[in-house]
Design a protein around this motif. Structure first.
Motif, short mmCIF file in Angstrom:
data_model
loop_
_atom_site.label_atom_id
_atom_site.label_comp_id
_atom_site.label_asym_id
_atom_site.label_seq_id
_atom_site.Cartn_x
_atom_site.Cartn_y
_atom_site.Cartn_z
N PRO A 81 0.79 -1.23 0.00
CA PRO A 81 0.00 0.00 0.00
C PRO A 81 0.83 1.28 0.00
O PRO A 81 0.39 2.31 -0.53
CB PRO A 81 -0.82 -0.12 1.29
N GLY A 82 2.03 1.22 0.58
CA GLY A 82 2.84 2.44 0.65
C GLY A 82 3.68 2.71 -0.59
O GLY A 82 4.32 3.76 -0.69
N PHE A 83 3.67 1.78 -1.55
CA PHE A 83 4.55 1.91 -2.72
C PHE A 83 4.25 3.16 -3.56
O PHE A 83 5.17 3.92 -3.87
CB PHE A 83 4.46 0.64 -3.57
N PRO A 84 2.99 3.43 -3.96
CA PRO A 84 2.74 4.63 -4.78
C PRO A 84 3.18 5.92 -4.09
O PRO A 84 3.78 6.80 -4.74
CB PRO A 84 1.22 4.60 -4.99
N THR A 85 2.92 6.04 -2.80
CA THR A 85 3.31 7.26 -2.08
C THR A 85 4.83 7.40 -2.03
O THR A 85 5.37 8.51 -2.21
CB THR A 85 2.75 7.22 -0.64
N LEU A 104 0.71 -2.50 -11.42
CA LEU A 104 -0.66 -2.22 -10.98
C LEU A 104 -0.78 -0.80 -10.44
O LEU A 104 -1.81 -0.14 -10.63
CB LEU A 104 -1.09 -3.22 -9.92
N GLU A 105 0.26 -0.30 -9.79
CA GLU A 105 0.19 1.00 -9.11
C GLU A 105 0.45 2.19 -10.03
O GLU A 105 0.41 3.34 -9.57
CB GLU A 105 1.21 1.03 -7.96
N ILE A 109 0.21 6.18 -9.05
CA ILE A 109 1.42 7.01 -9.00
C ILE A 109 1.25 8.28 -9.83
O ILE A 109 1.70 9.36 -9.45
CB ILE A 109 2.64 6.20 -9.48
N THR A 110 0.58 8.14 -10.96
CA THR A 110 0.43 9.28 -11.88
C THR A 110 -0.93 9.96 -11.77
O THR A 110 -1.29 10.79 -12.60
CB THR A 110 0.65 8.82 -13.33
N THR A 148 -1.60 4.84 -17.28
CA THR A 148 -0.23 5.33 -17.05
C THR A 148 0.43 5.74 -18.35
O THR A 148 1.09 6.79 -18.42
CB THR A 148 0.61 4.25 -16.35
N LEU A 149 0.26 4.95 -19.40
CA LEU A 149 0.87 5.29 -20.69
C LEU A 149 0.30 6.59 -21.23
O LEU A 149 1.03 7.41 -21.81
CB LEU A 149 0.66 4.15 -21.68
N ARG A 150 -0.99 6.79 -21.05
CA ARG A 150 -1.60 8.04 -21.53
C ARG A 150 -1.03 9.25 -20.78
O ARG A 150 -0.93 10.35 -21.34
CB ARG A 150 -3.11 7.99 -21.35
N ARG A 151 -0.67 9.06 -19.53
CA ARG A 151 -0.17 10.17 -18.71
C ARG A 151 1.35 10.35 -18.83
O ARG A 151 1.91 11.26 -18.24
CB ARG A 151 -0.53 9.92 -17.24
#
Length: 382
Positions: A81-85, A104-105, A109-110, A148-151
């Motif tokens: 759970p803490g990975f994106p942050t 998955l994250e 992340i973005t 994610t790819l779009r961003r």
């Protein structure tokens, strides 16, 4: 990048699994991070702590590694759970962030602007052994990768062959896309310490997992009747995410005493492995490139691989091997017997082409140019 940059890191690499875990995807991230450090870059890697014995923070070969605790796993996917942050926090301290997908994250992340350019390396369409749970996981990862790819400000793929046949090709096609092969180490100069006889030695090196198609390689080898022939199978089966097929491989080795299970090889052992074989086999049923096959080619060892987008690219680009259909032990055996008969001159010419195409320094040059361009573009817009 210039040491005058105000941010702490020139590059933040975000990847689910990182060294000492071994896979093709993690090796790309590791070689990229360590290679740029050797060029004077300040690099951080953010990953999950796949092994609870690993520290949450350490320096590995000049790379600052940050890890997020894992609370569970779904097949080979870690739940942290803490990975994106953590990724977002380190990314904001960096000039550029490089996300290694599928992840998955990625969408989390973005989700909000990071304030730094995002370069996503899209390795492969995720494949997991089909179950109800894994189908749901693959669908979720596919949605996240699409977002994610779009961003992303720029996207890297291993080859256009891989990209054009991806399920996400409509997005990849319109992205700021660069095709940069996975960086491959020069493994020449090893000693044939794994060689046992004068007979043909066929090798595989990779994770001992379902998607590598090893059952088909074992079946193909069983039909090569030379008692002096050997099948050398190197790779991790103890710590692979999602589980291995080592039980089936051990059963095959009990039936055929010519099969050798070498386990995880590192460093000089890998060089010696390539020096011990006459042909390399990559019989995957899901593959995006195959670093081990490209490294074998660079050593003058032809590869027989399956007709999968991206996975076939090293053979297509160099001619250093043969391509067969997946799940076809008869075709695999015929192709292996073919390349085993190649002469030294053919092998030398193929090795030269492979070195030109896949060397670490050439790949690092292209990544560095891309990261610099994205960093300069972002600075100009500020």
């Amino acid at each position: 990048m210039s040491s005058k940059n105000s941010r702490e890191y020139d590059l933040c690499v975000a990847v689910n699994y990182y060294s000492p875990y071994v896979s093709g995807l993690t090796e790309v991230a590791r070689v990229l991070a360590e290679g740029l450090v050797e060029r004077g870059w300040r690099v951080a890697v953010v990953a999950v702590r796949h092994d609870p014995a690993l520290p949450l923070r350490e320096s590995r070969n000049g790379v600052d590694v940050y890890r997020s605790p894992v609370v569970a796993s779904i097949s080979r996917g870690p739940v942290s759970p803490g990975f994106p942050t953590l990724v977002r926090r380190i990314a904001r301290r960096s000039q550029v962030v490089n996300l290694h997908l599928p992840m998955l994250e990625g969408a989390l992340i973005t989700a909000l602007p990071l304030g730094v350019p995002v370069v996503s390396t899209y390795h492969i369409d995720l494949w997991l052994p089909p179950t109800l749970v894994t189908r749901a996981a693959m669908a979720a990862v596919r949605v996240s990768s699409r977002i994610t790819l779009r961003r992303s400000d720029a996207v890297v793929v291993n080859s256009d062959d891989q990209a054009q046949y991806s399920e996400l090709w409509p997005i990849l096609r319109s992205s700021q896309r660069s095709a940069i092969p996975a960086p491959c180490l020069d493994r020449r100069g090893g000693e044939p310490t794994f060689r046992e006889t004068d007979g043909p030695h066929i090798g595989f090196l990779g994770r001992i997992v379902p998607d590598k198609g090893l059952d088909y390689l074992v079946a193909a080898f069983a039909e090569i009747t030379d008692p002096q022939a050997r099948l050398l199978l190197g790779g991790d089966y103890l710590t692979v995410a999602g589980g291995s097929v080592i039980d089936r491989i051990r059963a095959a080795a009990q039936r055929d005493p010519r099969i050798r299970i070498l386990g995880l090889l590192r460093g000089q052992q890998i060089n010696d492995f390539y020096a011990s074989i006459d042909a390399f086999a990559l019989p995957s049923i899901a593959e995006s490139f195959g670093i081990a096959q490209a490294e074998a080619m660079m050593c003058g060892i032809p590869s027989v691989t399956t007709d999968l987008p991206g996975g076939r690219y090293p053979v297509l680009a160099t001619g250093m091997g043969r391509i067969v259909q997946p799940r076809d032990p008869v075709g695999l055996r015929a192709a292996l017997l073919d390349v085993l008969g190649w002469d030294a001159a053919t092998r030398r010419e193929g090795a030269k082409r492979a070195i030109e195409e896949f060397s670490v320094q050439g790949c690092l040059d292209r990544y560095a140019t891309l990261f610099r361009a994205q960093g300069a573009r972002a600075s100009a817009l500020m």
